[in-house]
Design an enzyme around this catalytic site. Structure first.
Site, PDB file in Angstrom:
ATOM      1  N   ARG A  89      30.987 -24.783   4.812  1.00 46.03           N
ATOM      2  CA  ARG A  89      31.573 -23.535   5.296  1.00 46.03           C
ATOM      3  C   ARG A  89      31.243 -22.383   4.353  1.00 46.03           C
ATOM      4  O   ARG A  89      31.984 -21.430   4.208  1.00 46.03           O
ATOM      5  CB  ARG A  89      33.090 -23.662   5.459  1.00 46.03           C
ATOM      6  CG  ARG A  89      33.854 -24.053   4.222  1.00 46.03           C
ATOM      7  CD  ARG A  89      35.345 -23.927   4.484  1.00 46.03           C
ATOM      8  NE  ARG A  89      36.134 -24.456   3.388  1.00 46.03           N
ATOM      9  CZ  ARG A  89      37.452 -24.298   3.283  1.00 46.03           C
ATOM     10  NH1 ARG A  89      38.101 -23.612   4.208  1.00 46.03           N
ATOM     11  NH2 ARG A  89      38.114 -24.809   2.279  1.00 46.03           N
ATOM     12  N   ASP A 121      35.200 -26.080  11.312  1.00 42.91           N
ATOM     13  CA  ASP A 121      34.860 -24.828  11.975  1.00 42.91           C
ATOM     14  C   ASP A 121      34.135 -23.851  11.048  1.00 42.91           C
ATOM     15  O   ASP A 121      33.734 -22.765  11.482  1.00 42.91           O
ATOM     16  CB  ASP A 121      36.107 -24.156  12.570  1.00 42.91           C
ATOM     17  CG  ASP A 121      37.183 -23.842  11.539  1.00 42.91           C
ATOM     18  OD1 ASP A 121      36.893 -23.884  10.325  1.00 42.91           O
ATOM     19  OD2 ASP A 121      38.327 -23.556  11.946  1.00 42.91           O
ATOM     20  N   ASP A 250      31.151 -33.109  -6.470  1.00 41.83           N
ATOM     21  CA  ASP A 250      30.535 -31.963  -5.800  1.00 41.83           C
ATOM     22  C   ASP A 250      31.251 -30.664  -6.151  1.00 41.83           C
ATOM     23  O   ASP A 250      30.825 -29.587  -5.715  1.00 41.83           O
ATOM     24  CB  ASP A 250      30.520 -32.162  -4.275  1.00 41.83           C
ATOM     25  CG  ASP A 250      31.908 -32.390  -3.700  1.00 41.83           C
ATOM     26  OD1 ASP A 250      32.550 -33.367  -4.103  1.00 41.83           O
ATOM     27  OD2 ASP A 250      32.349 -31.596  -2.850  1.00 41.83           O
ATOM     28  N   ASN A 251      32.321 -30.747  -6.939  1.00 42.93           N
ATOM     29  CA  ASN A 251      33.042 -29.556  -7.385  1.00 42.93           C
ATOM     30  C   ASN A 251      32.847 -29.295  -8.876  1.00 42.93           C
ATOM     31  O   ASN A 251      33.618 -28.539  -9.467  1.00 42.93           O
ATOM     32  CB  ASN A 251      34.537 -29.687  -7.098  1.00 42.93           C
ATOM     33  CG  ASN A 251      34.863 -29.471  -5.626  1.00 42.93           C
ATOM     34  OD1 ASN A 251      34.075 -28.882  -4.897  1.00 42.93           O
ATOM     35  ND2 ASN A 251      36.010 -29.951  -5.199  1.00 42.93           N
TER      36      ASN A 251
END
EC number: 2.7.7.-
Length: 448
Positions: A89, A121, A250-251
Site C-alpha cells: 500500500r 485495498d 521487513d520492517n
C-alpha cells in the site's frame, strides 16, 4: 538548500521493483506538511497547490523518478517466513539529496494497490496517518533515528477496518527516510537464489546509503554497518521508552532508521513486558525484548548474505551486536539523563543502577527523565545508588530552556493519542494535533 533530485534506485534493475500507478483519490485535503523537514531537501518553497499535486496526486518531481516503484521483498513476520509481501500500500515516489548530501527516499503509505496488495485495498486510515505523525515527531525529539512524516493528505474515501470503528476516513502519507531498503529485500533475493540481485543490493547500500567504497568483502562490510546501526537503534528505543510493536524483518531498514508505525506505544514505566500490539499475545516484541528481536532480524540478513560470503566472518560480525547494543543503550540513556559520558565502567554501572531504579520504583518514565534533566533528581530508596553514581558526572548542556520549568513533561501516552484523534474524528478539530507537534518540537529543542 537547492532541490537535488536523484534516481539511484534504478541501479538495482527491474528484478527488485515494479512500476505502479497511484490511486486516483476523490479528494486531496492537505492536513499536515512538514516544512522543517522539507527545507532540508529543498521543497519548503512549494505552494500548497504544488504540494498536493506532488504528494496527493503524485505528479513526478522534476528530475527524480518518472513513475512510482513498488519494491519487492519478503520477510519474517512474527518469526514466520512470508514470501508473498512487498510494497502493498505504498511505493517509492522520489529520491533526493538532503542538505548533508545523504540520499533520501520519499515513500508513501496508503497510495493505492500494487502487485503485493493481495486482498488489501492499498489505503491508509486517517487515524493511522495522524498516529504516524505523532510517533515520528516524538521519536525525533527523543533522539531516535527515525523516518519523518513529510505530508498527510486526506483523500475522501470511507474505509472499513476490523480493528477500529468503521467506516473511517482515509489519507495518504508521505515519509522522508534515509533509504527504502529493508532486510526483506535481501531475503527475497536469497529465497530465489538470485546472487546477482544480492550483489546489486549490497553495492547499492554501500555506495548510496553508507557512502563507502565496496572493498574485498562487501557483504561483510555491509553486515558490519547494519549490525552497528541496528544495535544503536535498539538502544535508542529503550532510552525513549518506545515499543515499535511489529519488528518483523521487513520492517528493519538497512540504515538502522526506525520506520513504519502501526501499533506503537510509549511505555508508561520501565516494564520490560509491556507490549504495543494487541495481537502480540506472546510478547515477542515487548519493550524489553526489542534488542533481541532486532538482533534476530539482522541474523536473517546474515543468513541471506551466505550466498555471496563465507559463514565464519558473517557469524563473527553478528557476534558484535551485543557489545554494540550495550554501547548504544548507554549512550542513549546518558543523553536522555543529560550527562556527559565518563568512562566505560562507570557509565555501565550508572546505567545498570538507573534501570534497577526505574524497574523497582515503576516511576513514570517521562516524569523521571524530565525532573532529572531539570535538576530535580527523584528521591526514594530505589534511586540511592543512582544518586551516588551520578556525583562525578557533569551536565552535557545547560538547563536554561524554559521547557525545564514546566510543571509537567511532554509525553505521548496512548490516552493522549486517542484524545487528539477524537478531536479530529468528532469535530474535525486539528488544533490539538498541531499544538502537540509544537510541544514535541519544543521538547526536542530543550534536549538537543
Amino acid at each position: 538548500m537547492d532541490f537535488s533530485p536523484q534516481q539511484a534506485i534504478l541501479e538495482l534493475g527491474p528484478a527488485l521493483y515494479d512500476p505502479v500507478a497511484p490511486a486516483d483519490f476523490p479528494q486531496t485535503i492537505l492536513r499536515f506538511r512538514n516544512d522543517r523537514a522539507a527545507v532540508e531537501i529543498g521543497l519548503d518553497g512549494l505552494s500548497d497547490a504544488d504540494w498536493i499535486r506532488h504528494f496527493g496526486r503524485f505528479q513526478p518531481l522534476p528530475g527524480s523518478l518518472e513513475q512510482p516503484l513498488a519494491l519487492r521483498y519478503h520477510g519474517h513476520q512474527f518469526r514466520v517466513y512470508n514470501p508473498e509481501i512487498g510494497d502493498g500500500r505504498g511505493f517509492l515516489f522520489a529520491q533526493i539529496l538532503d542538505d548533508t548530501g545523504r540520499l533520501m527516499d520519499l515513500g508513501t503509505k496508503g497510495s493505492g494497490q500494487t502487485p503485493y496488495s493481495r486482498f488489501g485495498d492499498g489505503r491508509l486510515t486517517l487515524k493511522g496517518g495522524v498516529r504516524e505523525i505523532l510517533a515520528t515527531e516524538m521519536l525525533e525529539a527523543l533522539g531516535v533515528r527515525t523516518s519523518r512524516s513529510l505530508s498527510l493528505i486526506e483523500t475522501g474515501e470511507s474505509l472499513h477496518r476490523g480493528d477500529e470503528p468503521s467506516p473511517t476516513r482515509s489519507a495518504v502519507l508521505v515519509r522522508l527516510s534515509h533509504s527504502h531498503i529493508r532486510i526483506g529485500a535481501f531475503q527475497r533475493a536469497a529465497y530465489h537464489h538470485d546472487d546477482e540481485s544480492l550483489r546489486r543490493l549490497t553495492d547499492y547500500v554501500l555506495r548510496n546509503l553508507y557512502r563507502e567504497t565496496p572493498g574485498d568483502a562487501p557483504a561483510i562490510q555491509l553486515l558490519d554497518q547494519a549490525v552497528a546501526r541496528t544495535a544503536r537503534l535498539a538502544g535508542q528505543y529503550m532510552a525513549a521508552g518506545f515499543v515499535h510493536g511489529v519488528l518483523n524483518s521487513d520492517n528493519i531498514n538497512l540504515t538502522g532508521e526506525s520506520f513504519d508505525y502501526g501499533p506503537w506505544r510509549f511505555a508508561p514505566t520501565w516494564d520490560v513486558a509491556f507490549t504495543a500490539a494487541y495481537f502480540d499475545q506472546n510478547g515477542l516484541y515487548a519493550f524489553g525484548r526489542q534488542p533481541e528481536a532486532i538482533h534476530w532480524d539482522v541474523m536473517q540478513l546474515a543468513a541471506s548474505l551466505r550466498l555471496i560470503a563465507e559463514s565464519d566472518p558473517l557469524i563473527k560480525t553478528l557476534e558484535t551486536f551485543g557489545d554494540r547494543y550495550q554501547a548504544g543503550v548507554i549512550d542513549a540513556l546518558l543523553w536522555r539523563l543529560g550527562v556527559k559520558p565518563l568512562d566505560g565502567a562507570s557509565d555501565l554501572a550508572l546505567v545498570q543502577a538507573l534501570e534497577r531504579g526505574l524497574r523497582e520504583s515503576q516511576v513514570p518514565l517521562d516524569r523521571f527523565f524530565h525532573d532529572h534533566f531539570a535538576g530535580r533528581p527523584p528521591e526514594g530508596p530505589g534511586f540511592e545508588e543512582l544518586r551516588s553514581r551520578l556525583q562525578p558526572y557533569s551536565a552535557r548542556k545547560n538547563r536554561d530552556h524554559p521547557y525545564w520549568s514546566d510543571a509537567r513533561p511532554c509525553s505521548m501516552l496512548i490516552d493522549e493519542v486517542e484524545e487528539i484523534w477524537s478531536a479530529i474524528d468528532e469535530r474535525d478539530d486539528w488544533a490539538p494535533l498541531h499544538a502537540k507537534v509544537a510541544a514535541i518540537r519544543r521538547l526536542g529543542e530543550a534536549l538537543a
